[in-house]
Structures are given as structure tokens and as C-alpha cells.
Design a protein around this motif. Sequence first.
Motif, PDB file in Angstrom:
ATOM      1  N   MET A  24       0.842  -1.191   0.000  1.00 37.73           N
ATOM      2  CA  MET A  24       0.000   0.000   0.000  1.00 37.73           C
ATOM      3  C   MET A  24       0.886   1.252   0.000  1.00 37.73           C
ATOM      4  N   PRO A  25       0.325   2.380  -0.417  1.00 37.86           N
ATOM      5  CA  PRO A  25       1.114   3.622  -0.462  1.00 37.86           C
ATOM      6  C   PRO A  25       1.415   4.150   0.934  1.00 37.86           C
ATOM      7  N   ASP A  26       2.474   4.936   1.040  1.00 36.86           N
ATOM      8  CA  ASP A  26       2.783   5.605   2.300  1.00 36.86           C
ATOM      9  C   ASP A  26       1.734   6.677   2.577  1.00 36.86           C
ATOM     10  N   ALA A  55      -8.541  -1.973   1.414  1.00 38.46           N
ATOM     11  CA  ALA A  55      -8.532  -2.278   2.849  1.00 38.46           C
ATOM     12  C   ALA A  55      -7.134  -2.276   3.454  1.00 38.46           C
ATOM     13  N   GLY A  56      -6.110  -2.606   2.684  1.00 36.79           N
ATOM     14  CA  GLY A  56      -4.759  -2.646   3.221  1.00 36.79           C
ATOM     15  C   GLY A  56      -4.257  -1.300   3.726  1.00 36.79           C
ATOM     16  N   PHE A  57      -4.850  -0.207   3.221  1.00 32.74           N
ATOM     17  CA  PHE A  57      -4.416   1.127   3.646  1.00 32.74           C
ATOM     18  C   PHE A  57      -4.742   1.380   5.116  1.00 32.74           C
ATOM     19  N   LEU A  89      -2.479   3.400   8.121  1.00 29.90           N
ATOM     20  CA  LEU A  89      -2.981   4.538   8.888  1.00 29.90           C
ATOM     21  C   LEU A  89      -2.840   4.366  10.400  1.00 29.90           C
ATOM     22  N   LYS A  90      -2.551   3.152  10.870  1.00 36.69           N
ATOM     23  CA  LYS A  90      -2.491   2.909  12.320  1.00 36.69           C
ATOM     24  C   LYS A  90      -1.480   3.791  13.051  1.00 36.69           C
ATOM     25  N   PRO A  91      -0.247   3.957  12.561  1.00 35.85           N
ATOM     26  CA  PRO A  91       0.676   4.847  13.292  1.00 35.85           C
ATOM     27  C   PRO A  91       0.171   6.288  13.379  1.00 35.85           C
ATOM     28  N   LEU A  92      -0.484   6.769  12.344  1.00 33.80           N
ATOM     29  CA  LEU A  92      -1.051   8.110  12.371  1.00 33.80           C
ATOM     30  C   LEU A  92      -2.140   8.196  13.434  1.00 33.80           C
ATOM     31  N   GLY A  93      -2.984   7.180  13.514  1.00 37.04           N
ATOM     32  CA  GLY A  93      -4.024   7.162  14.530  1.00 37.04           C
ATOM     33  C   GLY A  93      -3.458   7.226  15.933  1.00 37.04           C
ATOM     34  N   GLU A 118     -16.251   5.639   0.671  1.00 38.96           N
ATOM     35  CA  GLU A 118     -15.595   4.446   1.195  1.00 38.96           C
ATOM     36  C   GLU A 118     -14.146   4.719   1.600  1.00 38.96           C
ATOM     37  N   HIS A 119     -13.526   5.707   1.000  1.00 41.88           N
ATOM     38  CA  HIS A 119     -12.164   6.060   1.398  1.00 41.88           C
ATOM     39  C   HIS A 119     -12.165   6.593   2.830  1.00 41.88           C
ATOM     40  N   GLY A 120     -13.193   7.319   3.216  1.00 37.47           N
ATOM     41  CA  GLY A 120     -13.319   7.782   4.595  1.00 37.47           C
ATOM     42  C   GLY A 120     -13.533   6.642   5.566  1.00 37.47           C
ATOM     43  N   ALA A 121     -14.189   5.581   5.104  1.00 36.09           N
ATOM     44  CA  ALA A 121     -14.419   4.410   5.965  1.00 36.09           C
ATOM     45  C   ALA A 121     -13.115   3.713   6.336  1.00 36.09           C
ATOM     46  N   LEU A 122     -12.057   3.964   5.595  1.00 38.97           N
ATOM     47  CA  LEU A 122     -10.753   3.387   5.935  1.00 38.97           C
ATOM     48  C   LEU A 122     -10.264   3.854   7.301  1.00 38.97           C
ATOM     49  N   TRP A 123     -10.815   4.930   7.829  1.00 39.27           N
ATOM     50  CA  TRP A 123     -10.399   5.487   9.114  1.00 39.27           C
ATOM     51  C   TRP A 123     -11.044   4.781  10.302  1.00 39.27           C
ATOM     52  N   HIS A 124     -12.105   3.986  10.058  1.00 34.94           N
ATOM     53  CA  HIS A 124     -12.818   3.336  11.162  1.00 34.94           C
ATOM     54  C   HIS A 124     -11.887   2.545  12.065  1.00 34.94           C
ATOM     55  N   VAL A 125     -11.155   1.634  11.519  1.00 38.46           N
ATOM     56  CA  VAL A 125     -10.313   0.757  12.336  1.00 38.46           C
ATOM     57  C   VAL A 125      -9.114   1.500  12.922  1.00 38.46           C
ATOM     58  N   PRO A 126      -8.268   2.142  12.120  1.00 35.73           N
ATOM     59  CA  PRO A 126      -7.089   2.766  12.721  1.00 35.73           C
ATOM     60  C   PRO A 126      -7.418   3.909  13.681  1.00 35.73           C
ATOM     61  N   GLY A 127      -8.459   4.679  13.396  1.00 35.78           N
ATOM     62  CA  GLY A 127      -8.832   5.766  14.293  1.00 35.78           C
ATOM     63  C   GLY A 127      -9.425   5.266  15.595  1.00 35.78           C
ATOM     64  N   GLY A 128     -10.356   4.338  15.489  1.00 34.47           N
ATOM     65  CA  GLY A 128     -11.012   3.818  16.685  1.00 34.47           C
ATOM     66  C   GLY A 128     -10.091   3.017  17.580  1.00 34.47           C
TER      67      GLY A 128
END
Length: 194
Positions: free
Chosen positions: A1-3, A50-52, A56-60, A94-104
Motif C-alpha cells: 500500500m502507499p505511504d 482495505a490494506g491502507f 494509517l495505524k501509526p497516524l491514529g 468508502e475512502h473515509g471508511a478506511l479510518w474506522h479501524v485505525p482511528g477507533g
Amino acid sequence: MPDVAIRKMALMLEEIRHEGGPAPQTPLLRAASLAVIANPFAGRYEPDIAGFMEDLKPLGLDMADRLIAALGGDPKRVEGYGKGAIVGQAGELEHGALWHVPGGYAMRERLGDAKAIVPSTKKVGAAGARLDVPITHVDASYVRSHFDAMEVGLNDAPRADEMVLVLVMTTGPRIHERVGGLKASEIEGKDGLR
């Protein structure tokens, strides 16, 4: 996935001393951490995104740490939380939904035993779009005193190929809460609801 390419970050802090009634002994603090990132999927449909979330986890975690510091540095002081995303117009919801897991999960990890689901909202919007991020109690979603929201946004974000990712934390219930329901002192802490 991209940085994860971050253009800028922002921190907003509100100190609420009253809402027209008597001043509480301790003001309510509400804080939001925002990150403006490049949307690596902007301008095209990508079936496998989904891999993104893992990227995003370190940012979260960084954003959660910034919020805890802004609220005094003690994770035990945090009583409410929420998250959200604004996707630029070349992206999709759906791109915003990528934040559900790493943010929460970032907030739950940093807060220790937080059991309630982290409420969330997302939308597609232009630069300057605002977002009302829902807030609930960190341990029990049915605690009405902590049902709240914080409006966030930045004047220059998101650009069409960006996303604004948001985490919010609070130190207590709404000022002057008095609509009944389950009290924070009555939380059983078994299922994240009660």
C-alpha cells in the motif's frame, strides 16, 4: 500500500465554562486532532483498498497521543470520544471508511480499557467543509450525558485529492446535562453499551 503523505495537522481545543447556566467546578474540555493526508485512491475506482487501514495505524496512535496531551496528559481523564473523515471530491465515501479501524483502535489502545464503540461520521466535501463528529462515553454507549458532537474543519482542506482524518476526545459530559438515562457512575462495563 502507499505511504501516508501528510500535508498538515491541526489541534483544536475548546474549554466550555457554561452554556447559559451555572459554571461547573471544572470546565469541560473538548479536543480534536486533524490530519490532512493525500488520498492515494483519488480519481479512480480501486477495488482493493482495505490494506491502507494498516498504513494509517501509526497516524491514529500519534493523533490519539496529541489529544491526550492536549487534555492534560492523563488518559484516565478522557470520558468521551468520536472520529470522522472528510474525503475530497476526487475520492469516494468508502475512502473515509478506511479510518474506522485505525482511528477507533488507536484511541482505545491509548485509553486502556475503553469498551464502547467509537462513534463515527464521514462525508465527501470540498475545501472548507465542516463535519459534526459524534461523541459518546468511552465505556458505555448508552450514557446519555456524554452524547455530544464537535464541529471540525479546515479552511483549505480537503483538496480534491485529500482526506481530513479526525479524532475527538472530551473530559466529561455536556455542561448542564440533565436528560436522565444511564449515569456514568452506573456503568457495568461488560459490553460497551451499559
